[in-house]
Design a protein around this motif. Structure first.
Motif, short mmCIF file in Angstrom:
data_model
loop_
_atom_site.label_atom_id
_atom_site.label_comp_id
_atom_site.label_asym_id
_atom_site.label_seq_id
_atom_site.Cartn_x
_atom_site.Cartn_y
_atom_site.Cartn_z
N VAL A 72 -9.93 -9.51 -2.75
CA VAL A 72 -9.83 -8.06 -2.89
C VAL A 72 -11.11 -7.41 -2.39
O VAL A 72 -12.22 -7.80 -2.77
CB VAL A 72 -9.59 -7.68 -4.36
N ASN A 73 -10.98 -6.42 -1.51
CA ASN A 73 -12.13 -5.67 -1.04
C ASN A 73 -12.51 -4.63 -2.08
O ASN A 73 -11.69 -3.80 -2.46
CB ASN A 73 -11.82 -4.97 0.29
N GLU A 74 -13.73 -4.69 -2.55
CA GLU A 74 -14.16 -3.76 -3.60
C GLU A 74 -15.37 -2.97 -3.12
O GLU A 74 -16.10 -3.37 -2.24
CB GLU A 74 -14.52 -4.52 -4.88
N ALA A 132 -6.81 -11.96 -4.03
CA ALA A 132 -5.79 -10.94 -3.81
C ALA A 132 -4.38 -11.49 -4.01
O ALA A 132 -3.45 -10.73 -4.31
CB ALA A 132 -5.91 -10.36 -2.42
N MET A 188 -15.80 -12.81 -7.31
CA MET A 188 -14.85 -12.31 -6.32
C MET A 188 -13.44 -12.44 -6.89
O MET A 188 -13.12 -13.40 -7.57
CB MET A 188 -14.95 -13.09 -5.01
N LYS A 189 -12.60 -11.47 -6.57
CA LYS A 189 -11.24 -11.46 -7.09
C LYS A 189 -10.26 -11.84 -5.99
O LYS A 189 -10.24 -11.25 -4.93
CB LYS A 189 -10.89 -10.08 -7.64
N SER A 229 -5.99 -9.10 5.93
CA SER A 229 -6.75 -9.38 4.72
C SER A 229 -8.17 -9.81 5.05
O SER A 229 -8.48 -10.19 6.18
CB SER A 229 -6.09 -10.51 3.90
N THR A 230 -9.01 -9.73 4.04
CA THR A 230 -10.33 -10.36 4.09
C THR A 230 -10.23 -11.69 3.36
O THR A 230 -9.66 -11.77 2.27
CB THR A 230 -11.39 -9.47 3.41
#
Length: 304
Positions: free
Chosen positions: A302-304, A275, A272-273, A240-241
């Motif tokens: 979450v990577n967007e 995860a 930022m969301k 994860s990030t």
């Protein structure tokens, strides 16, 4: 036997009763709810303590301990954001919950003091105020210190399922889980640790983000999950990030609580969301002295 549901009022019920309590209580009658968060004070088990470890009548143990607020830098708005998920878990919609807390909290003694209606100095020691003013003890928690990519992490330790609402009540499981981790010497029982030093407090398997149940595991990283000791549990956190938040130095309960408060506020406003694939507190060599702790909290995004 009295059930848990009948033994204590919910926060929703407390708020609904608040106008009656305010009108009828006398000077000799202690408040029915914590004068910081509004938690019902239904038994001595949930009462805060003074400097001599005697119970105080007007604050819960989560807000006030050893004669001081556990999170002295918390604002009333921070408390609102902390309590909203609890009310939502009890069945109230988020908008109503926020409006209710905004109406309720200003009537509590702690926030009246912040508004200049009472002196807060009696609740916060001179030493603590000096520590908070010292730049060496401060941390900017409004934003993460960095974004960090991590590979999958395998953890083994003791685990329970709980909710934020439960942890705000007298039935919270997290303090007991940590106590068992140390008393049972769990770290020494894990045969193949990946990193024998750092200890993780991991939050995973979220049912409904911050509103529902989640799994809390206290343990260490392992090279393999093939041999989990009896009575223990395992968690595999995917690669994860993370948004990484670093606390200030200070007493354990204070710095952990205020860092999570900042994370919830950041989560609601940053864009930022989260995860919810697995978040964790990391305790390393900076955490040896419980009165002078610094930790990192990793929030999967979450990577967007």
């Amino acid at each position: 036997m009295t059930t848990a549901k009948t033994a204590k009022a919910t926060m929703t019920e407390m708020i609904e009763m608040a106008p009656t309590v305010e009108m009828t209580e006398t000077v000799q009658t202690p408040p029915a709810e914590c004068q910081s968060c509004g938690m019902p004070l239904v038994s001595e088990d949930v009462l805060g303590t003074d400097h001599e470890q005697r119970n105080v009548a007007d604050y819960c143990k989560y807000c006030f301990a050893n004669g001081a607020f556990t999170q002295p830098s918390m604002t009333m708005n921070d408390m609102v954001e902390y309590c909203v998920p609890i009310l939502v878990a009890e069945g109230m919609d988020a908008q109503t919950a926020r409006a209710t807390m905004l109406a309720c909290l200003p009537n509590l003694a702690r926030w009246q003091a912040h508004a200049g209606q009472a002196a807060e100095s009696s609740a916060t020691s001179d030493t603590e105020q000096a520590n908070l003013a010292d730049p060496a003890n401060c941390a900017d928690l409004s934003q993460p210190v960095r974004l960090e990519q991590r590979d999958a992490i395998r953890l083994i330790g003791l685990a329970e399922r709980t909710t934020n609402a439960r942890e705000m009540s007298a039935n919270g499981v997290i303090p007991q889980l940590w106590r068992c981790f140390w008393e049972e010497q769990v770290q020494q029982q894990i045969a193949d640790p990946a990193q024998p030093g750092p200890i993780y407090g991991c939050y995973s398997d979220y049912e409904n983000e911050i509103y529902g149940e989640y799994k809390i595991l206290v343990g260490i990283s392992a090279n393999s999950l093939d041999h989990v000791p009896a009575g223990m549990s395992s968690t595999l956190i995917p690669a994860s990030t993370y948004a990484v938040f670093t606390s200030r130095r200070g007493p354990l309960a204070q710095v952990v609580g205020e860092t999570w408060q900042a994370i919830w506020k950041w989560s609601a406003t940053s864009g930022m969301k989260r995860a919810f694939t697995g978040d964790f507190e990391l305790y390393d060599e900076r955490s040896m002295n419980p009165e002078d702790v610094q930790i990192d909290i990793y929030i999967a995004i979450v990577n967007e």
